[in-house]
Design an enzyme around this catalytic site. Structure first.
Site, mmCIF file in Angstrom:
data_model
loop_
_atom_site.group_PDB
_atom_site.id
_atom_site.type_symbol
_atom_site.label_atom_id
_atom_site.label_comp_id
_atom_site.label_asym_id
_atom_site.label_seq_id
_atom_site.Cartn_x
_atom_site.Cartn_y
_atom_site.Cartn_z
ATOM 1 N N LYS A 166 -18.369 -5.773 7.661
ATOM 2 C CA LYS A 166 -17.059 -6.736 8.240
ATOM 3 C C LYS A 166 -16.442 -6.060 9.494
ATOM 4 C CE LYS A 166 -14.185 -8.057 4.868
ATOM 5 N NZ LYS A 166 -13.330 -7.738 3.446
ATOM 6 N N ARG A 199 -1.769 -5.984 -8.462
ATOM 7 C CA ARG A 199 -0.891 -6.877 -8.249
ATOM 8 C C ARG A 199 -0.949 -8.026 -9.159
ATOM 9 N NH1 ARG A 199 -3.572 -7.893 -2.640
ATOM 10 N NH2 ARG A 199 -5.497 -7.989 -3.929
ATOM 11 N N SER A 212 -3.293 -7.363 2.904
ATOM 12 C CA SER A 212 -3.699 -7.388 4.357
ATOM 13 C C SER A 212 -3.924 -8.581 5.068
ATOM 14 C CB SER A 212 -4.571 -6.362 4.781
ATOM 15 O OG SER A 212 -4.159 -4.919 4.300
ATOM 16 N N HIS A 272 1.004 -1.248 -0.167
ATOM 17 C CA HIS A 272 0.040 0.077 -0.038
ATOM 18 C C HIS A 272 0.811 1.476 -0.016
ATOM 19 C CE1 HIS A 272 -3.088 -2.639 2.165
ATOM 20 N NE2 HIS A 272 -3.653 -2.339 1.083
#
Length: 169
Positions: A51, A100, A137, A27
């Site tokens: 969440k 990614r 993460s 990040h």
């Protein structure tokens, strides 16, 4: 008011959105690269009511502020709802997203097309540094939960906070 704004020049603004639970070196790489391209980079920490994060939104904001302080042009705040509304409210014309892998592109392209269609906000894709191409993460939290060493994947302050959080019963 900054000097360029006081002279009638509009600052170039972009946003780097995410949950950042916790913020990783991947990040930070994207945020740092965006900070070189834009006058102001807003880091928008997503609030997802459905969440339960490991860190509270306020804790994430503080950690991000701490690890981006040296950049000098990063502003960090929470948001919920549509990212394009966040952008509209702050006059931000661009979203910067790190990619990614090809699997990221499929989803992010759909989001980018929706965002530009809704409000005209552009999305710029930045290829992730290969060093961080596998990093998320979620993966960091899972490895750390089982005692794996993730210190090289996180800024030191974030690693310390993660280790302390995982020690709590």
């Amino acid at each position: 008011m900054t000097a360029p704004e006081s002279e009638g020049t509009t600052l170039r603004r972009a946003v780097c959105p995410g949950s950042f639970d916790p913020i990783t070196n991947g990040h930070l790489d994207i945020i740092g690269r965006a900070a070189k391209l834009y006058d102001v980079v807003h880091v928008a920490v997503m609030i997802n009511q459905s969440k339960k994060g490991l860190f509270t939104v306020d804790e994430r904001i503080e950690l991000i502020r701490e690890v981006t302080a040296d950049l000098g042009n990063v502003e960090v705040e929470a948001f919920h709802g549509l990212l394009v509304d966040f952008c509209r409210q702050r006059d931000i014309p661009a979203i910067v997203k790190g990619l990614r892998a090809v699997s990221d592109f499929d989803y992010e392209l759909q989001m980018a097309q929706m965002n530009i269609g809704l409000t005209g906000v552009e999305t710029l894709f930045v290829p992730t540094n290969p060093t961080y191409s596998f990093l998320s993460s979620s993966l960091v939290k899972e490895v750390a939960t089982w005692g794996g060493d993730v210190s090289h994947l996180l800024p030191p302050a974030v690693h310390t906070a993660l280790v302390e959080r995982l020690r709590r019963p």
